[in-house]
Each structure stands twice: as structure tokens, then as C-alpha cells.
Design an enzyme around this catalytic site. Structure first.
Site, PDB file in Angstrom:
ATOM      1  N   ARG A 246       0.823  -1.228   0.000  1.00  0.00           N
ATOM      2  CA  ARG A 246       0.000   0.000   0.000  1.00  0.00           C
ATOM      3  C   ARG A 246       0.852   1.271   0.000  1.00  0.00           C
ATOM      4  O   ARG A 246       0.412   2.322   0.481  1.00  0.00           O
ATOM      5  CB  ARG A 246      -0.983   0.042   1.173  1.00  0.00           C
ATOM      6  CG  ARG A 246      -2.103  -0.968   1.029  1.00  0.00           C
ATOM      7  CD  ARG A 246      -3.285  -0.613   1.939  1.00  0.00           C
ATOM      8  NE  ARG A 246      -4.263  -1.685   1.915  1.00  0.00           N
ATOM      9  CZ  ARG A 246      -5.262  -1.780   1.042  1.00  0.00           C
ATOM     10  NH1 ARG A 246      -5.451  -0.839   0.141  1.00  0.00           N
ATOM     11  NH2 ARG A 246      -6.096  -2.799   1.078  1.00  0.00           N
TER      12      ARG A 246
ATOM     13  N   ASP B   8      -6.829  -3.247  -7.449  1.00  0.00           N
ATOM     14  CA  ASP B   8      -7.545  -3.789  -6.287  1.00  0.00           C
ATOM     15  C   ASP B   8      -7.823  -5.261  -6.576  1.00  0.00           C
ATOM     16  O   ASP B   8      -8.008  -5.639  -7.738  1.00  0.00           O
ATOM     17  CB  ASP B   8      -8.862  -3.039  -6.063  1.00  0.00           C
ATOM     18  CG  ASP B   8      -9.521  -3.449  -4.758  1.00  0.00           C
ATOM     19  OD1 ASP B   8      -9.281  -2.786  -3.739  1.00  0.00           O
ATOM     20  OD2 ASP B   8     -10.255  -4.469  -4.751  1.00  0.00           O
TER      21      ASP B   8
ATOM     22  N   TYR C 228     -14.884 -12.427   0.432  1.00  0.00           N
ATOM     23  CA  TYR C 228     -15.684 -11.245   0.084  1.00  0.00           C
ATOM     24  C   TYR C 228     -16.975 -11.652  -0.634  1.00  0.00           C
ATOM     25  O   TYR C 228     -18.049 -11.108  -0.377  1.00  0.00           O
ATOM     26  CB  TYR C 228     -14.886 -10.285  -0.793  1.00  0.00           C
ATOM     27  CG  TYR C 228     -13.857  -9.473  -0.044  1.00  0.00           C
ATOM     28  CD1 TYR C 228     -14.245  -8.459   0.825  1.00  0.00           C
ATOM     29  CD2 TYR C 228     -12.496  -9.712  -0.197  1.00  0.00           C
ATOM     30  CE1 TYR C 228     -13.310  -7.710   1.521  1.00  0.00           C
ATOM     31  CE2 TYR C 228     -11.548  -8.973   0.495  1.00  0.00           C
ATOM     32  CZ  TYR C 228     -11.960  -7.967   1.350  1.00  0.00           C
ATOM     33  OH  TYR C 228     -11.041  -7.230   2.047  1.00  0.00           O
TER      34      TYR C 228
END
Lengths: 346, 346
Positions: free
Chosen positions: A32, A81, A156
Site C-alpha cells: 500500500r 484492487d 468477500y
């Protein structure tokens, strides 16, 4: 294929270290590093959604380059992502600010799973374009490609969003093993195709992020997850492969066995102990606690020196955090960490 | 002191097992057995706040007894919350539904820390009253007392609420070690006094919950946390002491060294491996993954049998989950788990 042409980055410190060579200095980058800790990132991202940014080659390129310019890190990592390839095949996912990926219709049934068709290079042409432009700009600095691992993607999709417990996901894998393996095979094929696109466009290294793997026991990981993560990585053997998760102290040897060249280690296991668990002859990446970047410099310096020293127990060491940069991190501290790591030799 | 009078519970299966004796069956209870998985709990709690329920002896008593009646578990655990003793000395904390403890004014300064005065038995007379009434009702079924450990309490106080990263807490402990140790000494004294009140009123066992300890490296745990958790437990040697955290695979021997008689183990480390790390001659508690209670019975049964078998590697084993019961758990499954554990011998 672009990957067949020897690029200047292929002899860089990071790529050579990922291949197991120990050079004069320890290479360093940060998970990140492209993101909310940088004011120039927040300015660029003030308008438009995260997913729009991940699908616009000019924005991908600029955001990926920002931390290289600012910190002098030894690698760029593609700004993207983990859900980008899923969105590209038509799965209805949003990235909610401050929350993470939110899935409109959580996966439950065989019909839900059949929607996960293979990813074609044309689905992610914006990624190929960004990688080609980045490789040209970066010169001898390597670009790391990345994808989300099948388990983390599945969590997810089954939970409908981020989860602390992963309870629906675990119940599903145990109750419906055939459906589970069907879903994970499809997600593995998508992740492998997404990484293949990146390698063919010129990335020098890939990292598979299995952020939530540490929620599983080793027995469940080995049975329900490992074969699929291995199938992502095993055909990408033309570049070094990094395999990363959080809270994976019990899983490190299994994660290495998934065709990984480099094993990511969070801050809970010191690198000398990680090297011991992995049999010594291994390349490790990590493992500064990102929370400690919020402490004063004397604390950070002591930790960096300790980690570089402990990393000598491994065959080679890529300095990184144990998880992603926190948004509230002072970017000046990251720059000082890079300088300190480079000053310490290898 | 009530604790000096041998109660019928002191010869119960759970208490004897916690002392290291292996009896005819493995005793079983569940963390959060009193709580949202039970319809009779939800009915009682429909009105009024969590903190009000924790301060009303009749409600504490009834909620604590519900799972004993329903499941036939081998112990009751006092219905309370880790922040109850803090609220009792005047700290401004609410328990927000679906969130957890929220602190009005996070702790930052020496003046903030000085507010943490010692807990007096008169501050928690409602707990003494509830314990006395429960011990009379429970007869030979032991009552487990509990308190939150200093680190977990400190994280709530410094972050202002629940946190995934504990970043402010970690930065504070490293940047301000003197203030940190002052805060943790005060929290340890409060937790020890809270448990002493419970023991003097008649609980047979105590459990110290350090839910977030697994966020720390072993080095940080040993330096900044362990001395304070030990100071909670070391003077409570008139009852067996259970020490529990989540994600503590790297910390188990340290947690045992904090004057613990029983070490709680989450689902990431099998009990035979936990016993090995702890030197074999140890009592372990755990370690069924609470998420798997949402799977079908064949999955649950296989896991229970595996855990009871692996628990034989330890000196003795108290069956439990690896973390608390999830609210969406079918309570009928918990009852079946109790029956199955009892049917398997020890």
C-alpha cells in the site's frame, strides 16, 4: 511476449533478491505504498471512484509512480484492487470508502458460481496498457504485479463484504466442498489470467495477496485453499512469485509450498523464526508492524535495525511491512525507513 | 472468605480438570454461552442497555443460568462485560449495540491515566450479590468469574473503541513506556480487585480475557503486557486461573507464564501442537472454531471428535470454542456438542 525480453529491471536488486541472491543492500518496498498516506494520491483521488481509478491507465500509471518518486523504493507495485478482475468479468462489486469491497449479491448457489467465467486479456486491456507505460517509465526499477488469492476473494463474495469471522465462508467450504472447489478453481483461473496479463505486459515480479488466509487452521488451509493458490502461481514460473497473508504463523510452510519463491511474513513471527520454520533456504519478505510507523523515529529505527539483522537468517530478505501502510502514516517516515534500510547493507 | 469454604462445585469435573486431574469425561462450556445465540436472552435483553443488565443482580443471575439450564454445560460463567469495573470507577464508556465498548474520552495524557483509581468492593456490590445468589442456585455446577486483561482494556481506552490495528495503542506503548506501564499497572490492579470480589463471593475458577493480545509480537507482549497480566493472576492462587486470547499461537508459553493454570487456545493451533509448545504437562482449553458451528452437524461432529482426541496430548482438557459463540449460532447445536463431548470420555 514482453516477459521474454530481458528488461533492465530484471537485474535490479529486488528481482535478484526475489530469485534468492543476496546483493549489497536489502531492497525495500511497502505494501500500500501507493495510497492514502500520500497527499498527492489523495489529491488525485479526490474525484471519481476507486474502481474508476483502477480502470484508467493514466491514473494507474501516475498513482503507481508516486511512491517511487517520493520514497526511492526498490519497486513499484501496480495500483489496482483485488476485485478488479471480478468486476471485469461482470460481477457486481463496489468498493465502499472506509469499508472495502461490497458484493451486491453474495455467492450461495451453483448458478451464482457459474457466473465466474474465465478472464480474457481483453477484459483488462486497461491493465496491460498501464503496465506497458509503467515499465517504459520505470526503467531499471521493477514493477510488481498483483492479484487477490482465491480464498480472500471467495470470502468477500460469500460474506458480501469484509468480515472478521469469515463464518459463512468457513461453513460453506465445509458443508459444500464440491461447490467450494468449483468456486475456488474459477477464482484461481481468474487470478492466474490476471497475473499472466501483467507478466506478458512486463511486470518483473508478482505477489499473490491472501490477506485473510490467517483466519484458517492449517488443516483447513491445506485442504480447501492451498491447491487453488498453487494453481494460480505454478504456471507463472517466468517471474519470481511472492505469497503473502496476515496472521499466517501456522501456515508459512504451506504457503511456500504453493509454488512461492518469496514468503511474506507479518510482524507476529520474527524473520529468523520464519526462516527456521521454512527450512532456512528461503527468501522472506516483511515484517515491520505498520502500527509502529505511528511511533517516534527512535522506535522505528530500532525495529528496522532488528528486522534487517534477523533477516540475515534467511537466504535473502526483501524489507517490507507486515501488512499495508496505514492511511494515517507520515510519508516522511517511510522515506527515512528506505534510507535506513539501504544504509544497513544486506 | 467464602472461598475458604469448600463448596460442592470445588469437586466438580471442571474444577478438578482445571487443577490438572483427568476425570471420566471432558468438561465443556462455551465462551459467550450466555448471550445473543439464546432466544431467552434476547427476550430478557429486549429492554435496557447492556451495562444496565451487567449491573442488575437479578438479570446477571438469570442470564448466567440460562445456558446451564438449556445446554447442561459443566460451568456457568458470570454474565458481565470487561468494561464493567471501569464504568464502576467512573470511566465514561458505553457499550454500543453491534460495535462494542466506546470510550467518550480516549486516554492520552498523565491526567487521563490518573483517573484510573483502585476498584473497591463497594463499587461492584451488584456483582458480589449476583455471585452469591448464583453459587447458591448452581450447587455443584461451578461458576467461572472473569475480567478483561490490562492490554485489551488499554486498547479500548486508547483507541476509543474496538480496533483492528491497535495502532494508537502500539504507538503509545513504544513512545511512552512510563505512561503505558502506569496505565497497565492501574488496569491490572482493577482487574485483580474485580476478580478478588468474585472469588470472595464464591466463584470456583477465574478466566482472564486478553482478546486482542494476539495482535502483538511475542517481544512486545513479553515487555509491555505480560508483567501486568501476571500481576492480575498471581495473587488469585486460591482458584484455578484460565488465561485466554485469540491468535496467540506465538504467545502460548508466555501466557502460561503469567501465573495461568489453564491456557486457552483458539482454532489456529491444534491442541496436540499447543500441548507440545507448552511442554506437555499443561491444561488446555479450546479449540473449536465458532464459525464451524454454522456448518452442518457432520462437520461439527468430526471437529469435536478430532479436538477431544488431540486434547489427550495435554495433561487435561476443558472443551470450549476457540472464541465466543457467534450470535447467529443455532443453540440446539451447542446442546448437541455438550452431549457429544460427554459421550466421548476423556
Amino acid at each position: 511476449m514482453a516477459s521474454m525480453i530481458a528488461s533492465p529491471a530484471s537485474e535490479s536488486s529486488l528481482v535478484r533478491t526475489a530469485r534468492g541472491e543476496r546483493g549489497a543492500t536489502t531492497p525495500v518496498w511497502f505494501m500500500r505504498q501507493a495510497g492514502r498516506s500520500l497527499p498527492e494520491y489523495r489529491a488525485l483521488r479526490a474525484k471519481g471512484s476507486m474502481l474508476d481509478a483502477c480502470r484508467t491507465p493514466e491514473l494507474i500509471t501516475e498513482i503507481t509512480l508516486q511512491p517511487v518518486r517520493r520514497h526511492g523504493v526498490d519497486a513499484a507495485i501496480l495500483f489496482s484492487d483485488i476485485v478488479v478482475p471480478l468486476v471485469a468479468i461482470g460481477v457486481d462489486i463496489e468498493i465502499a470508502a472506509g469499508v472495502g469491497p461490497v458484493v451486491d449479491k453474495p455467492v450461495r448457489t451453483p448458478a451464482d458460481i457459474e457466473r465466474f467465467r474465465p478472464l480474457e486479456p481483453s477484459d483488462v486491456e486497461f491493465v496491460s496498457a498501464a503496465v506497458r507505460s509503467l515499465v517504459a517509465e520505470l526503467g531499471s526499477t521493477p514493477l510488481i504485479g498483483f492479484a487477490g488469492a482465491p480464498f480472500t476473494l471467495a470470502s468477500y463474495l460469500i460474506e458480501g463484504g469484509p468480515s472478521r469471522e469469515h463464518a459463512k465462508t468457513k461453513a460453506f467450504m465445509h458443508d459444500e466442498p464440491a461447490l467450494w472447489h468449483d468456486l475456488l478453481e474459477r477464482l484461481a483461473a481468474i487470478a492466474a489470467a490476471f497475473l499472466r496479463v501483467q507478466v506478458d505486459a512486463g511486470v518483473s515480479v508478482v505477489q499473490l495477496f491472501d490477506s485473510w488466509a490467517g483466519a484458517l487452521s492449517a488443516a483447513d488451509y491445506e485442504r480447501y485453499v492451498l491447491p487453488h493458490s498453487r494453481s494460480v502461481l505454478e504456471h507463472l514460473d517466468d517471474v519470481p512469485r511472492i505469497h503473502f497473508g496476515v496472521g499466517t504463523g501456522e501456515l508459512l510452510p504451506l504457503m511456500r509450498s504453493a509454488a512461492a519463491d518469496v514468503v511474506g511474513v507479518d510482524w507476529r513471527v520474527p524473520l529468523d523464526e520464519a526462516a527456521r520454520r521454512l527450512g532456512g533456504d528461503v527468501v522472506v519478505q516483511g515484517n515491520l508492524d505498520p502500527a509502529l510507523l505511528l511511533a517516534g523515529w527512535p522506535v522505528v529505527e530500532r525495529e528496522v535495525r532488528r528486522i534487517v539483522a534477523e533477516g540475515k537468517s534467511a537466504r535473502a530478505h526483501i524489507f517490507n511491512l507486515g501488512h499495508g501502510v496505514l492511511p494515517e502514516t507520515d510519508p516522511g517516515v517511510l522515506t527515512r525507513v528506505v534510507e535506513l534500510v539501504h544504509s544497513l547493507g544486506s
